[in-house]
Design a protein around this motif. Structure first.
Motif, mmCIF file in Angstrom:
data_model
loop_
_atom_site.group_PDB
_atom_site.id
_atom_site.type_symbol
_atom_site.label_atom_id
_atom_site.label_comp_id
_atom_site.label_asym_id
_atom_site.label_seq_id
_atom_site.Cartn_x
_atom_site.Cartn_y
_atom_site.Cartn_z
ATOM 1 N N THR A 216 0.835 -1.204 0.000
ATOM 2 C CA THR A 216 0.000 0.000 0.000
ATOM 3 C C THR A 216 0.874 1.259 0.000
ATOM 4 O OG1 THR A 216 -1.736 -1.190 1.166
ATOM 5 C CG2 THR A 216 -1.837 1.207 1.273
ATOM 6 N N VAL A 217 1.929 1.239 0.812
ATOM 7 C CA VAL A 217 2.841 2.393 0.853
ATOM 8 C C VAL A 217 3.457 2.612 -0.529
ATOM 9 C CG1 VAL A 217 5.048 3.215 1.804
ATOM 10 C CG2 VAL A 217 3.330 2.204 3.324
ATOM 11 N N GLN A 218 3.929 1.518 -1.157
ATOM 12 C CA GLN A 218 4.546 1.640 -2.490
ATOM 13 C C GLN A 218 3.549 2.173 -3.508
ATOM 14 O OE1 GLN A 218 7.607 1.358 -2.847
ATOM 15 N NE2 GLN A 218 8.539 -0.334 -1.740
ATOM 16 N N ALA A 219 2.315 1.685 -3.449
ATOM 17 C CA ALA A 219 1.296 2.125 -4.415
ATOM 18 C C ALA A 219 1.011 3.620 -4.252
ATOM 19 C CB ALA A 219 0.008 1.315 -4.211
ATOM 20 N N LEU A 220 0.961 4.086 -3.019
ATOM 21 C CA LEU A 220 0.703 5.512 -2.784
ATOM 22 C C LEU A 220 1.874 6.370 -3.272
ATOM 23 C CD1 LEU A 220 -0.821 5.240 0.803
ATOM 24 C CD2 LEU A 220 -2.036 6.034 -1.242
ATOM 25 N N GLU A 222 3.986 5.644 -5.614
ATOM 26 C CA GLU A 222 3.936 5.656 -7.088
ATOM 27 C C GLU A 222 2.861 6.597 -7.588
ATOM 28 O OE1 GLU A 222 3.635 1.786 -9.074
ATOM 29 O OE2 GLU A 222 5.362 1.209 -7.830
ATOM 30 N N ALA A 223 1.682 6.509 -6.985
ATOM 31 C CA ALA A 223 0.558 7.353 -7.424
ATOM 32 C C ALA A 223 0.894 8.830 -7.261
ATOM 33 C CB ALA A 223 -0.697 7.000 -6.622
ATOM 34 N N GLY A 224 1.632 9.166 -6.199
ATOM 35 C CA GLY A 224 1.936 10.574 -5.925
ATOM 36 C C GLY A 224 3.282 11.018 -6.456
ATOM 37 N N GLY A 225 4.042 10.110 -7.086
ATOM 38 C CA GLY A 225 5.362 10.468 -7.620
ATOM 39 C C GLY A 225 6.333 10.877 -6.515
ATOM 40 N N LYS A 226 6.306 10.182 -5.388
ATOM 41 C CA LYS A 226 7.171 10.526 -4.245
ATOM 42 C C LYS A 226 7.991 9.318 -3.827
ATOM 43 C CE LYS A 226 5.203 14.565 -3.795
ATOM 44 N NZ LYS A 226 5.812 15.614 -4.591
ATOM 45 N N THR A 227 9.001 9.568 -2.994
ATOM 46 C CA THR A 227 9.716 8.473 -2.334
ATOM 47 C C THR A 227 9.472 8.609 -0.832
ATOM 48 O OG1 THR A 227 11.750 9.666 -1.867
ATOM 49 C CG2 THR A 227 11.549 8.685 -4.062
ATOM 50 N N LEU A 228 9.866 7.577 -0.089
ATOM 51 C CA LEU A 228 9.640 7.628 1.364
ATOM 52 C C LEU A 228 10.410 8.770 2.022
ATOM 53 C CD1 LEU A 228 9.267 3.971 2.611
ATOM 54 C CD2 LEU A 228 7.806 5.905 3.192
ATOM 55 N N GLU A 229 11.482 9.229 1.372
ATOM 56 C CA GLU A 229 12.222 10.370 1.932
ATOM 57 C C GLU A 229 11.384 11.642 1.928
ATOM 58 O OE1 GLU A 229 15.971 10.703 -0.017
ATOM 59 O OE2 GLU A 229 16.657 8.782 0.818
ATOM 60 N N ASP A 230 10.385 11.690 1.031
ATOM 61 C CA ASP A 230 9.512 12.878 0.963
ATOM 62 C C ASP A 230 8.415 12.839 2.029
ATOM 63 O OD1 ASP A 230 10.829 13.720 -1.416
ATOM 64 O OD2 ASP A 230 9.612 12.294 -2.561
ATOM 65 N N VAL A 231 8.343 11.734 2.748
ATOM 66 C CA VAL A 231 7.222 11.521 3.682
ATOM 67 C C VAL A 231 7.703 11.730 5.117
ATOM 68 C CG1 VAL A 231 5.592 9.781 4.541
ATOM 69 C CG2 VAL A 231 6.129 9.902 2.097
ATOM 70 N N ASP A 232 6.941 12.527 5.881
ATOM 71 C CA ASP A 232 7.338 12.805 7.263
ATOM 72 C C ASP A 232 6.925 11.675 8.208
ATOM 73 O OD1 ASP A 232 8.410 15.648 7.128
ATOM 74 O OD2 ASP A 232 6.510 15.819 6.051
ATOM 75 N N VAL A 234 4.651 7.774 8.574
ATOM 76 C CA VAL A 234 3.758 6.698 8.150
ATOM 77 C C VAL A 234 2.965 6.299 9.396
ATOM 78 C CG1 VAL A 234 3.528 4.403 7.151
ATOM 79 C CG2 VAL A 234 5.413 5.903 6.427
ATOM 80 N N ILE A 235 1.669 6.443 9.316
ATOM 81 C CA ILE A 235 0.806 6.132 10.466
ATOM 82 C C ILE A 235 -0.065 4.945 10.072
ATOM 83 C CG2 ILE A 235 -0.890 7.018 12.100
ATOM 84 C CD1 ILE A 235 0.106 9.888 11.233
ATOM 85 N N CYS A 236 0.318 3.767 10.581
ATOM 86 C CA CYS A 236 -0.400 2.527 10.258
ATOM 87 C C CYS A 236 -1.427 2.239 11.328
ATOM 88 C CB CYS A 236 0.549 1.337 10.292
ATOM 89 S SG CYS A 236 1.705 1.282 8.992
ATOM 90 N N GLY A 289 1.618 21.143 6.994
ATOM 91 C CA GLY A 289 2.594 21.102 5.907
ATOM 92 C C GLY A 289 3.298 19.758 5.786
ATOM 93 N N GLN A 290 3.216 18.923 6.807
ATOM 94 C CA GLN A 290 3.862 17.609 6.721
ATOM 95 C C GLN A 290 3.098 16.689 5.771
ATOM 96 O OE1 GLN A 290 4.113 16.360 10.852
ATOM 97 N NE2 GLN A 290 6.266 16.909 10.949
ATOM 98 N N ARG A 291 3.863 15.798 5.139
ATOM 99 C CA ARG A 291 3.244 14.788 4.257
ATOM 100 C C ARG A 291 3.167 13.475 5.043
ATOM 101 N NH1 ARG A 291 6.445 15.248 0.173
ATOM 102 N NH2 ARG A 291 5.149 16.624 -1.052
ATOM 103 N N VAL A 292 1.988 12.883 5.083
ATOM 104 C CA VAL A 292 1.816 11.646 5.843
ATOM 105 C C VAL A 292 1.246 10.557 4.939
ATOM 106 C CG1 VAL A 292 1.447 12.836 8.043
ATOM 107 C CG2 VAL A 292 -0.528 12.209 6.648
ATOM 108 N N ILE A 293 1.586 9.326 5.285
ATOM 109 C CA ILE A 293 0.930 8.161 4.687
ATOM 110 C C ILE A 293 0.165 7.458 5.800
ATOM 111 C CG2 ILE A 293 1.341 5.829 3.788
ATOM 112 C CD1 ILE A 293 3.471 6.933 1.978
ATOM 113 N N LEU A 294 -1.107 7.205 5.558
ATOM 114 C CA LEU A 294 -1.969 6.505 6.512
ATOM 115 C C LEU A 294 -2.327 5.153 5.903
ATOM 116 C CD1 LEU A 294 -4.446 9.503 7.111
ATOM 117 C CD2 LEU A 294 -2.323 9.028 8.348
ATOM 118 N N VAL A 295 -2.207 4.076 6.687
ATOM 119 C CA VAL A 295 -2.530 2.739 6.166
ATOM 120 C C VAL A 295 -3.410 1.996 7.170
ATOM 121 C CG1 VAL A 295 -1.651 0.551 5.267
ATOM 122 C CG2 VAL A 295 -0.270 2.623 5.015
ATOM 123 N N GLY A 296 -4.573 1.565 6.706
ATOM 124 C CA GLY A 296 -5.470 0.775 7.548
ATOM 125 C C GLY A 296 -5.661 -0.615 6.942
#
Ligand code: UT7
Length: 310
Positions: A216-220, A222-232, A234-236, A289-296
Motif C-alpha cells: 500500500t505504501v509503495q502504491a501511494l 507511485e501514485a503521488g510520484g514521491k519516495t519515502l524520503e519525501d514523507v514525514d 507513516v501512520i499505520c 505542511g507535513q506529508r503523511v501516509i496513513l494505512v489501515g
C-alpha cells in the motif's frame, strides 16, 4: 481543490485501564507473552456508562474545539465503527444530536473494520467535492471490548476501546488513495454485539498485514510520484508492533518514521488512526505542511491507504 486540510483533531479514552497482568486474570497468558508477541502493555476498556457513543461524542467535541469550527460549517459526519451501540440510530446520528449539528447534512456510520477511518475519510472528501460544504467531521470509534470473548486468549488481549475524531476541509493539496477488499477472506469475524464474540485467524491476518502495508505504501508513493524520503510520517493501523517492524524492514526506512502507540492502547480498530493523528497533533509531532501516509487494514479483509499533506 482535490485534497483535504486537517483543521482539528481530538481523542477520547475510557476510564478503565487493564495491564497485561490484569488480562492474566481472565485467560492463561502473561505480560511476557503479550509484550514480546505484540508490543502491547495495556489497553483501555469501557467502564459502566461508557460506550462507543460516549467516546465518539467526546472525541468529536475535542476535534471541533481544536479546529475552532462553528457547527454550522460541518457538511457531513461519518463514524467508522464495527461496534456501534445500536443498530439504529447510527453512532453518527447520536453525535449529531449531542453536538447540535445542522439539519441538512448527511450523517451515517461506515463499517470497514480497521480500514474504516480511511474509507470514511475518502468518502467524506468525495461528498465535500460533490456537494460542497466547508468541512467534514470524520470519526473512528470502537468499544471492541463489547465484541470480545474474555475467555479467548487469541483475541481478548489484543484489543482496546477508544475514539479519535478529525475535522477536514477541502483544500488545494495533494492527495492519493488506494483501497482493496478480499471478501473471500472472512478470517476475522464478529457477530451481533454481546451474542457472538469475534474470532480471528491471527497468523493469517498477520501474513496479510505484513504484505499489505508495504504494498500500500509503495502504491501511494507511485501514485503521488514521491519516495519515502519525501514523507514525514507513516501512520499505520496499530495492531501489532511486529507487523509494523516487519513493514519497516521490508521498506528499508528508519523505524522512527512509523508512529507507534499500540503499547498504550492495543488494537482499537477504526479508532487507531484518528487516535494517533490527534495524539500526534496534541504533542506537536504532527504539524501543518507535513506529508503523511496513513494505512489501515483488517477484518473483511479490507485495506486502504491515503497519502496527503496535513
Ligand atoms: O486489526 C487487524 C487485525 N488483527 C491483527 O492484525 C492480528 C494479526 N496477528 C497477530 O498479531 C498475531 O498472529 C497474534 C498476536 C494474534 C499471535 O501471535 P503469533 O506469534 O502468531 O502466535 P501464534 O498464534 O502462533 O501462537 C503461538 C502460541 C500458541 O501456542 P502453541 O500452539 O505454540 O502451544 C498459542 O496457543 O501462543 C499461544 N497463545 C498465547 N499464549 C499466551 C495465543 N495467544 C496467547 C496468549 N497468551 N494471549
Amino acid at each position: 481543490m482535490n485534497g483535504l486540510k486537517l483543521l482539528g483533531a481530538g481523542y477520547a479514552l475510557p476510564t478503565r485501564v487493564l495491564t497485561n497482568d490484569d488480562m492474566a486474570g481472565y485467560v492463561e497468558t502473561s505480560d511476557e507473552w503479550i509484550t514480546t508477541r505484540t508490543g502491547i502493555r495495556q489497553r483501555y476498556f469501557c467502564a459502566e456508562g461508557e460506550t462507543t457513543t460516549t467516546l465518539a461524542i467526546e472525541a468529536a467535541r475535542r476535534a471541533m474545539a481544536d479546529a475552532g469550527m462553528a457547527k454550522e460549517d460541518i457538511g457531513c459526519v461519518i463514524v467508522a465503527t464495527s461496534s456501534g451501540e445500536y443498530a439504529m440510530p447510527s453512532t453518527a446520528c447520536l453525535v449529531h444530536k449531542a453536538l447540535e449539528l445542522p439539519e441538512g447534512i448527511p450523517v451515517f456510520d461506515l463499517g470497514a473494520a480497521c480500514a474504516g477511518f480511511l474509507y470514511a475519510l475518502d468518502t467524506a472528501r468525495a461528498m465535500l467535492l460533490a456537494h460542497g460544504g466547508k468541512a467534514a467531521l470524520v470519526i473512528g470509534a470502537e468499544q471492541m471490548s463489547s465484541l470480545l470473548d474474555m475467555a479467548d486468549r487469541n483475541t481478548c488481549v489484543l484489543f482496546g476501546d477508544a475514539a479519535g475524531a478529525a475535522v477536514f476541509a477541502p483544500a488545494d493539496a495533494e492527495y492519493a488513495y488506494v483501497c482493496g477488499t478480499r471478501g473471500d477472506m472472512a478470517i476475522e469475524v464478529g457477530g451481533p454485539r454481546r451474542s457472538l464474540p469475534m474470532t480471528m485467524e491471527g497468523q493469517n491476518v498477520f501474513r496479510f498485514a505484513v504484505s499489505t502495508i508495504p504494498a500500500t505504501v509503495q502504491a501511494l508513493l507511485e501514485a503521488g510520484g514521491k519516495t519515502l524520503e519525501d514523507v514525514d510520517w507513516v501512520i499505520c493501523h496499530q495492531a501489532n508492533r511486529r507487523i509494523i517492524d516487519a513493514s519497516v524492514r521490508h521498506l528499508g526506512v528508519p523505524a522512527d518514521k512509523f508512529y507507534k502507540n499500540l503499547d498504550r492502547y492495543a488494537n482499537t480498530s477504526a479508532a487507531s488512526i484518528p487516535l494517533a493523528l490527534a495524539e500526534m497533533k496534541e504533542s506537536g509531532k504532527l504539524v501543518s505542511g507535513q506529508r503523511v501516509i496513513l494505512v489501515g487494514f483488517g477484518g473483511g479483509l479490507t485495506w486502504a491507504g491515503i497519502m496527503m499533506t496535513i
